[in-house]
Motif scaffolding. Structure first.
Motif, PDB file in Angstrom:
ATOM      1  N   PHE A  70       0.766  -1.234   0.000  1.00  0.00           N
ATOM      2  CA  PHE A  70       0.000   0.000   0.000  1.00  0.00           C
ATOM      3  C   PHE A  70       0.804   1.297   0.000  1.00  0.00           C
ATOM      4  CE2 PHE A  70      -2.789  -3.040   2.451  1.00  0.00           C
ATOM      5  CZ  PHE A  70      -3.718  -3.231   1.439  1.00  0.00           C
ATOM      6  N   ASP A  71       1.927   1.329   0.648  1.00  0.00           N
ATOM      7  CA  ASP A  71       2.595   2.612   0.870  1.00  0.00           C
ATOM      8  C   ASP A  71       3.238   3.165  -0.400  1.00  0.00           C
ATOM      9  OD1 ASP A  71       1.786   2.469   3.441  1.00  0.00           O
ATOM     10  OD2 ASP A  71       3.774   2.367   4.338  1.00  0.00           O
ATOM     11  N   HIS A  72       2.856   4.391  -0.751  1.00  0.00           N
ATOM     12  CA  HIS A  72       3.432   5.119  -1.876  1.00  0.00           C
ATOM     13  C   HIS A  72       3.224   4.412  -3.211  1.00  0.00           C
ATOM     14  CE1 HIS A  72       5.272   7.630   1.179  1.00  0.00           C
ATOM     15  NE2 HIS A  72       5.778   6.548   1.735  1.00  0.00           N
ATOM     16  N   ARG A  73       2.130   3.687  -3.336  1.00  0.00           N
ATOM     17  CA  ARG A  73       1.816   3.007  -4.592  1.00  0.00           C
ATOM     18  C   ARG A  73       0.668   3.732  -5.286  1.00  0.00           C
ATOM     19  NH1 ARG A  73       6.042  -0.354  -5.769  1.00  0.00           N
ATOM     20  NH2 ARG A  73       6.775  -1.294  -3.811  1.00  0.00           N
ATOM     21  N   GLU A  74       0.849   4.087  -6.536  1.00  0.00           N
ATOM     22  CA  GLU A  74      -0.155   4.860  -7.246  1.00  0.00           C
ATOM     23  C   GLU A  74      -1.464   4.096  -7.398  1.00  0.00           C
ATOM     24  OE1 GLU A  74      -2.553   6.752 -10.141  1.00  0.00           O
ATOM     25  OE2 GLU A  74      -1.613   4.820 -10.539  1.00  0.00           O
ATOM     26  N   LYS A  75      -1.394   2.785  -7.654  1.00  0.00           N
ATOM     27  CA  LYS A  75      -2.594   2.022  -7.956  1.00  0.00           C
ATOM     28  C   LYS A  75      -3.157   1.243  -6.766  1.00  0.00           C
ATOM     29  CE  LYS A  75      -1.486   1.540 -12.855  1.00  0.00           C
ATOM     30  NZ  LYS A  75      -1.186   0.581 -13.968  1.00  0.00           N
ATOM     31  N   THR A  76      -2.389   1.134  -5.689  1.00  0.00           N
ATOM     32  CA  THR A  76      -2.886   0.374  -4.529  1.00  0.00           C
ATOM     33  C   THR A  76      -2.725   1.127  -3.220  1.00  0.00           C
ATOM     34  OG1 THR A  76      -0.771  -0.801  -4.284  1.00  0.00           O
ATOM     35  CG2 THR A  76      -2.452  -1.863  -5.640  1.00  0.00           C
ATOM     36  N   ASN A  77      -2.541   2.438  -3.282  1.00  0.00           N
ATOM     37  CA  ASN A  77      -2.429   3.200  -2.040  1.00  0.00           C
ATOM     38  C   ASN A  77      -3.790   3.279  -1.354  1.00  0.00           C
ATOM     39  OD1 ASN A  77      -3.718   6.136  -2.244  1.00  0.00           O
ATOM     40  ND2 ASN A  77      -2.908   5.600  -4.266  1.00  0.00           N
ATOM     41  N   LEU A  78      -3.810   3.711  -0.110  1.00  0.00           N
ATOM     42  CA  LEU A  78      -5.040   3.729   0.688  1.00  0.00           C
ATOM     43  C   LEU A  78      -5.597   5.140   0.878  1.00  0.00           C
ATOM     44  CD1 LEU A  78      -4.140   1.027   3.366  1.00  0.00           C
ATOM     45  CD2 LEU A  78      -5.825   0.822   1.521  1.00  0.00           C
ATOM     46  N   TYR A  79      -5.428   5.997  -0.123  1.00  0.00           N
ATOM     47  CA  TYR A  79      -5.893   7.377  -0.031  1.00  0.00           C
ATOM     48  C   TYR A  79      -6.861   7.668  -1.176  1.00  0.00           C
ATOM     49  CZ  TYR A  79      -2.534   7.823   3.638  1.00  0.00           C
ATOM     50  OH  TYR A  79      -1.851   7.630   4.827  1.00  0.00           O
ATOM     51  N   LEU A  80      -8.104   7.944  -0.825  1.00  0.00           N
ATOM     52  CA  LEU A  80      -9.175   8.022  -1.803  1.00  0.00           C
ATOM     53  C   LEU A  80      -8.932   9.068  -2.883  1.00  0.00           C
ATOM     54  CD1 LEU A  80     -11.951   7.110  -2.759  1.00  0.00           C
ATOM     55  CD2 LEU A  80     -12.958   8.762  -1.172  1.00  0.00           C
ATOM     56  N   THR A  81      -8.549  10.293  -2.504  1.00  0.00           N
ATOM     57  CA  THR A  81      -8.394  11.325  -3.523  1.00  0.00           C
ATOM     58  C   THR A  81      -7.219  11.036  -4.453  1.00  0.00           C
ATOM     59  OG1 THR A  81      -7.039  12.728  -2.065  1.00  0.00           O
ATOM     60  CG2 THR A  81      -9.423  13.098  -2.036  1.00  0.00           C
ATOM     61  N   LEU A 114      -4.417  11.337   6.882  1.00  0.00           N
ATOM     62  CA  LEU A 114      -5.187  12.341   6.168  1.00  0.00           C
ATOM     63  C   LEU A 114      -6.665  11.950   6.113  1.00  0.00           C
ATOM     64  CD1 LEU A 114      -2.700  12.957   3.212  1.00  0.00           C
ATOM     65  CD2 LEU A 114      -2.983  14.354   5.275  1.00  0.00           C
ATOM     66  N   GLY A 115      -7.523  12.918   5.823  1.00  0.00           N
ATOM     67  CA  GLY A 115      -8.961  12.708   5.857  1.00  0.00           C
ATOM     68  C   GLY A 115      -9.499  11.791   4.777  1.00  0.00           C
ATOM     69  N   ASP A 116      -8.678  11.459   3.772  1.00  0.00           N
ATOM     70  CA  ASP A 116      -9.145  10.556   2.719  1.00  0.00           C
ATOM     71  C   ASP A 116      -8.585   9.147   2.887  1.00  0.00           C
ATOM     72  OD1 ASP A 116      -6.529  11.215   2.120  1.00  0.00           O
ATOM     73  OD2 ASP A 116      -6.857  11.303  -0.049  1.00  0.00           O
ATOM     74  N   TYR A 117      -8.098   8.841   4.074  1.00  0.00           N
ATOM     75  CA  TYR A 117      -7.519   7.524   4.371  1.00  0.00           C
ATOM     76  C   TYR A 117      -8.640   6.482   4.352  1.00  0.00           C
ATOM     77  CZ  TYR A 117      -4.683   4.159   7.107  1.00  0.00           C
ATOM     78  OH  TYR A 117      -3.973   3.064   7.564  1.00  0.00           O
ATOM     79  N   ILE A 118      -8.575   5.544   3.452  1.00  0.00           N
ATOM     80  CA  ILE A 118      -9.682   4.610   3.218  1.00  0.00           C
ATOM     81  C   ILE A 118     -10.076   3.802   4.457  1.00  0.00           C
ATOM     82  CG2 ILE A 118     -10.354   2.533   1.925  1.00  0.00           C
ATOM     83  CD1 ILE A 118      -9.077   3.823  -0.549  1.00  0.00           C
TER      84      ILE A 118
END
Length: 200
Positions: A70-81, A114-118
């Motif tokens: 998950f960390d710093h991955r464009e396609k599998t990160n956990l940040y919605l925006t 952050l507020g968009d953390y899935i």
């Protein structure tokens, strides 16, 4: 939203957060929670089947898997925006709007993400009042989860866990709805992102 759906949201909210020293200590409580709030025996079995492989790893291996997944991955990160807008300058404004709605909803988030953390948004959906904004956020989160699943390898234990969300909680998005959500997405130059800022 049914009690079973809310229970699955709560369970996945915890399991998709960074695994710390309490991860394995909480296993009995999570299993009991599933039996109590998912009264359908078939769903109990499927949820346990999806999450128990994570508990078979050592904490060190699980943390390494989490970071690599998950960390710093464009396609599998956990940040919605990040899924919705990618490298767009609009992401900051979208994050502010989302944080404002979260505050207005009365949800009190104690974490540092952050507020968009899935994972946090999954918990919010489990407890928030269901209105039009709730429904819209639910579809947005479903899009993020679906995008992550599309890009996770089959042998990754987190994929089986996250698939529970699309099987039992969210309705899959059609191609037209996905296209609408992706129209403002801007791709980063690299798979390794300079965001989100991690606070662990």
């Amino acid at each position: 939203m049914t009690h079973e759906k809310k229970a699955i949201l709560m369970v996945l909210s915890r399991l998709l957060d960074y695994p710390d020293d309490t991860f394995f200590e909480e296993k009995p409580s999570i299993v009991s929670f599933i039996y109590e709030y998912c009264p359908t025996e078939a769903i109990q079995k499927e949820v346990l089947k999806g999450i128990l492989p994570l508990y078979q790893l050592s904490l060190k291996d699980l943390q390494e898997l989490y970071v690599n997944t998950f960390d710093h991955r464009e396609k599998t990160n956990l940040y919605l925006t990040a899924h919705e807008l990618g490298d767009s300058s609009k992401r900051g404004f979208a994050l502010i709007e989302l944080q404002q709605w979260i505050r207005k909803s009365g949800y009190d988030y104690m974490g540092k993400e952050l507020g968009d953390y899935i994972p946090m948004l999954l918990e919010l959906l489990a407890v928030a009042w269901e209105d039009d904004q709730f429904a819209h956020l639910s579809r947005r989160v479903a899009y993020g989860v679906q995008r992550i699943l599309t890009n996770l390898p089959e042998n990754n234990p987190y994929k089986a866990a996250m698939e529970l969300l699309m099987r039992f909680v969210f309705e899959p998005l059609g191609s037209e709805e996905i296209s609408l959500l992706e129209k403002h997405h801007e791709h980063a130059d690299l798979d390794e992102l300079p965001y989100p800022i991690m606070y662990r």
